[in-house]
Design a protein around this motif. Structure first.
Motif, short mmCIF file in Angstrom:
data_model
loop_
_atom_site.label_atom_id
_atom_site.label_comp_id
_atom_site.label_asym_id
_atom_site.label_seq_id
_atom_site.Cartn_x
_atom_site.Cartn_y
_atom_site.Cartn_z
N ARG A 169 0.83 -1.21 0.00
CA ARG A 169 0.00 0.00 0.00
C ARG A 169 0.86 1.26 0.00
O ARG A 169 0.59 2.22 -0.72
CB ARG A 169 -0.92 -0.01 1.22
N LYS B 185 2.46 1.62 -3.48
CA LYS B 185 1.48 2.09 -4.46
C LYS B 185 1.26 3.59 -4.30
O LYS B 185 1.16 4.33 -5.30
CB LYS B 185 0.17 1.34 -4.27
N LYS B 186 1.19 4.04 -3.07
CA LYS B 186 0.94 5.46 -2.82
C LYS B 186 2.13 6.31 -3.29
O LYS B 186 1.95 7.33 -3.95
CB LYS B 186 0.70 5.68 -1.34
N GLU C 264 2.44 6.04 -7.10
CA GLU C 264 1.19 6.38 -7.79
C GLU C 264 0.89 5.35 -8.90
O GLU C 264 0.39 5.70 -9.96
CB GLU C 264 1.23 7.79 -8.37
N ASN D 215 -1.32 2.03 -9.56
CA ASN D 215 -2.42 1.19 -9.08
C ASN D 215 -2.62 0.07 -10.08
O ASN D 215 -3.10 0.29 -11.19
CB ASN D 215 -3.69 2.02 -8.93
N SER E 204 -1.24 -4.91 -7.13
CA SER E 204 -1.22 -4.13 -5.88
C SER E 204 -2.59 -4.11 -5.23
O SER E 204 -2.71 -4.13 -4.00
CB SER E 204 -0.74 -2.70 -6.17
N MET E 205 -3.66 -4.08 -6.04
CA MET E 205 -5.01 -4.07 -5.49
C MET E 205 -5.26 -5.32 -4.65
O MET E 205 -5.91 -5.26 -3.60
CB MET E 205 -6.03 -4.00 -6.63
N GLU F 215 -2.59 -5.42 -1.37
CA GLU F 215 -2.88 -4.49 -0.28
C GLU F 215 -4.10 -4.90 0.52
O GLU F 215 -4.33 -4.40 1.62
CB GLU F 215 -3.03 -3.07 -0.81
N SER G 287 -4.68 7.92 -1.51
CA SER G 287 -4.22 8.68 -2.67
C SER G 287 -4.03 10.12 -2.25
O SER G 287 -4.53 10.56 -1.21
CB SER G 287 -5.22 8.59 -3.82
#
Length: 788
Positions: free
Chosen positions: A343, A346-347, A350, A352, A356-357, A360, A536
């Motif tokens: 997570r 990914k942040k 940036e 997605n 990663s979905m 996380e 985000s």
């Protein structure tokens, strides 16, 4: 997340039609947002064979092709570079519809007639290939319907909105378990194994140099061929919402969609045989598969070799080990990464991605060896793999499943109904909860590692309730627990304001309290509250008050064609003042046209006086004397901002949004706003109302037009008049004039005064005497003259 009816039917047998299955999914918590019929994507597209190619056409880059569907001959022009005699490809006949709801006709280009269109994968809904034709097998029957060949006919796509606490349902296996629980038939997935596997790791070693990787499985597979995937795989991926690329990438994506476990394939010759899982070094960088260079930090977990970084763990691979057409050996990664670590990565990056979905939200730590076997099986079938090595499995601290005991009494107390013990056990077993021990009162279950959301007995009850049917639980009209003696004053006032403001023509709105710092700090008077781990940058800070997000809601509605939008919200704003603080506000925003469309309506825009009038109306209802003075706000147009005060205490403000902020909201017209402090108004609502005697005698009104300097604010004159004539029943403005009859830099202000006595009828003489004194004072105070 997508699934299709046919694939689910292959995984588990069930008696439901698509509509009924969608309803069952939704009622058990896996909401189906919509059903999609892919047979509607294309129509009239058939398999055709190219029997002649003429590349000498008037228009450069086009070839003139003669094609046949086995019965008729067609002449068509095509710019595809791979056209050749004997190729079978999709052909849209004149009148056919291709993907995107585009109808194909007959065109003429420089004298050459083009009847229909030879299609790439894009035109038939596969998304690829884009710049070349979709090659059909030589065994394809000419004239066959492409919808039938691609499996679109008699198929339905389910589009799910899966809640973040159900990572298992981000794979088709998890959805199959849901069906098993609904039907009451236990289900286990079929595990595929490669046929030719040697008992040797191929020299691959894995070093876990970070606690954020509990398990890493790596498998070397040699002697593969990278090529286009077979039609069935390309079609399935497209139906499930992914774009086909090549057979290696496609099979890893397909297995991910099947199991819910992300997979990555490296080019083994570019990678080497030593894999290190570690945190990134400060200022380290990597060029990812999207060809973007990413600057990294120590918060990001990396997959690396001794020489180079090759992937951002759980997010995206690097271009330096990408599988391409020259790849002959691959190393398959099937790992388990810490959700919080992915997570953060990914942040920061940036990025997605599908991987990663899933990471996380949490993936099953027990499944990597099984998934590695399934991938190896498909590489044999689809990529002609010659040598499949044994997996390297680094799993230093195996996860032990939790044990939870559930009693019948607990189910009854939490759900309020009696569910037979056998039904409870059947539901949980079908969902993957194995029984460890049992007695007449209940059972102890082993919680599967693919269900990290189940941590206590109440979670088991929830599982039983949602499958049994929450709609079957009858409400009990019986008080449970203590009844509060009264409703808190804040709630009563909140409900009053909601009802009263709605009666003034405004609609209540619920807006997101999170937003982007660059926008929200414009509206902030004090430091903003930051989230420690935002999902985000657009949801990184708490709003200082509801105004910025309410303006966004009004703008969105205006941009969608609403003639007039009036919205309000009663909610908290958040800021830092020594410590975290929250304050409740009453916020109103309006814009658009004042009146509805009608033959007798005047077409005029809502302006600042509309919102000012609403605020004054609220004040009158609360018997509050609002004072309003000119002020400045960084987000308001010049000379439109008014501070709202009670007894010189500022409790809010009114204004019109500055034009400089229109682009941030995609606005094309003015919006007007008001923000009031909820807590300051509360005592006036609670104040005991007293009866006030009213006069039975008539009122006398006097009007005057004063010529004053342009810079004098009308409200200052009204405030002064009220001080001079405290016994006047009402003082207000009825006219404002600038023009030829008025000296330059002057304006005429029309003011009315209403006088009335409680005990008698006033005479003209005493009103005139009082009125003349008021006018003298005003003229002296503001250097004004009376307009004749």
């Amino acid at each position: 997340m997508r699934a299709t009816y046919k694939i689910l039917k292959e995984l588990i047998d069930f008696p439901f039609a698509p509509d009924e299955l969608a309803e069952r999914f939704t009622m058990t918590g896996s909401e189906v947002e919509k059903l999609i019929d892919p047979s509607m994507w294309i129509d009239g597209v058939i398999a055709a064979k190219i029997i002649e190619v003429d590349r000498d056409t008037p228009k450069h880059g086009l070839s003139k092709c003669t094609v046949t569907d086995g019965k008729a001959i067609f002449s068509t022009l095509s710019g595809a570079p791979d056209i050749e005699v004997g190729l079978i490809a999709p052909f849209a006949k004149p009148g056919a519809k291709i993907f995107g709801d585009i109808e194909i006709g007959i065109e003429e280009i420089n004298g050459d007639k083009s009847e229909g269109m030879l299609c790439s994968g894009v035109e038939v809904g596969l998304g690829t290939p884009k710049d070349s034709l979709l090659h059909l097998p030589d065994s394809t029957v000419l004239g066959a319907d492409i919808s039938e060949i691609l499996g679109y006919n008699n198929e339905i796509i389910f589009e799910f909105e899966i809640t973040p606490n159900r990572p298992d349902c981000y794979g088709l296996w998890g959805l199959a378990r849901e069906i098993a629980a609904i039907t009451g038939k236990p289900w286990e997935p079929i595990i595929l194994h490669p046929e030719n596997c040697i008992n040797d790791t191929g020299g691959v070693t894995v070093v876990l140099d970070t606690p954020n990787c509990p398990r890493y499985v790596g498998r070397l597979i040699e002697g593969i061929r990278v090529k286009r995937s077979p039609l069935w795989l390309m079609s399935r991926l497209s139906l499930l919402g992914m774009r086909p690329i090549n057979n290696i990438v496609d099979l890893t994506n397909y297995v991910m969609l099947l199991t819910g476990q992300p997979i990555h394939a490296f080019d083994a010759d570019k990678l080497g045989k030593t894999i290190i899982v570690r945190q990134a070094r400060e200022n380290e960088s990597i060029i990812t598969l999207d060809e973007e260079e990413r600057k990294l930090s120590s918060e990001i977990m990396m997959i690396a070799t001794p020489e180079q970084s090759v992937a951002i763990a759980g997010v995206m691979g690097g271009i330096n080990t990408e599988v391409d057409n020259d790849t002959r050996n691959i190393l398959v990664e099937v790992a388990n990464f810490s959700p919080s670590s992915v997570r953060r990565a990914k942040k920061i990056t940036e990025l997605n991605t599908e991987s990663s979905m899933r990471f996380e939200r949490g993936v099953d730590p027990q499944v990597p060896p099984i998934v590695a076997d399934i991938v190896a099986y498909y590489t044999e079938q689809l990529a002609d793999a010659q040598t499949i090595h044994t997996s390297v499995d680094e799993y230093p601290h195996p996860v032990e499943p939790d044990l939870l005991t559930l009693t019948s009494d607990k189910v009854k107390r939490l759900l309020g109904i009696n569910i037979p013990t056998d039904d409870t056990r059947r539901i949980l077993v079908c969902l993957g909860f194995d029984i460890v021990s049992q007695n007449a009162d209940g059972a102890t279950y082993e919680v599967p590692t693919f269900r990290p959301d189940v941590t206590c007995e109440a979670d088991l009850v929830e599982e039983v309730g949602r499958i049994y049917g929450l709609d079957l639980i009858e409400p009990l009209l019986r008080a449970q627990g203590p009844i509060p003696p009264n409703i808190p004053d804040e709630i009563t006032f909140d409900h009053f304001l909601q009802s009263y403001i709605a009666g003034l023509g405004f609609r209540y709105a619920f807006c997101d309290p999170l937003g982007n710092r660059s926008l929200l700090e414009i509206f902030a008077e004090k430091p903003l509250v930051e989230l420690s781990n935002p999902i985000s940058k657009d949801l990184a800070v708490m709003r200082p008050n509801p105004l910025p997000t309410l303006i966004a809601a009004v703008a969105r509605n205006l941009n969608r064609g609403f003639r007039s939008v009036r919205m309000f919200e009663i909610d908290f704003g958040y800021y830092v003042e020594n410590e975290y603080t929250e304050k409740k506000f009453v916020t109103l925003v309006c814009g658009g046209m004042r009146n509805p469309i009608g033959w007798n309506s005047i077409d005029e825009s809502i302006d600042l006086y509309d919102i000012k009038g609403v605020v004054e109306t609220i004040g009158k209802e609360l018997e509050v004397n609002f004072e309003m003075d000119m002020t400045e706000l960084p987000y308001a147009k010049p000379r439109t901002a008014l501070s709202v005060k009670i007894a010189n205490e500022k409790i809010g403000y009114i204004g019109t949004l500055n034009n400089e902020l229109w682009s941030q909201y995609d606005l094309k017209k003015d919006v007007h706003f008001a923000v009031l402090n909820f807590e300051t108004l509360l005592p006036y609502y609670l104040k005991r109302r007293k009866y006030k005697k009213f006069s039975r005698f008539p009122a006398i009104r006097r009007d005057v037009a004063l010529i004053i300097d342009e810079h004098i604010i009308a409200n200052d004159i009204i405030k002064e008049a009220k001080l001079i004539a405290p016994d006047a029943e009402e003082i207000g403005i009825f006219d404002m004039y600038r023009g030829d009859q008025i000296p330059q830099n002057k304006k005429s202000l029309g003011i009315y005064f209403t006088f009335r006595a409680l005990d008698r009828t006033l005479t003209d003489e005493e009103v005139n005497q009082k009125f003349e004194g008021i006018l003298r004072s005003l003229c002296n105070r503001f250097n004004a003259s009376i307009r004749k």
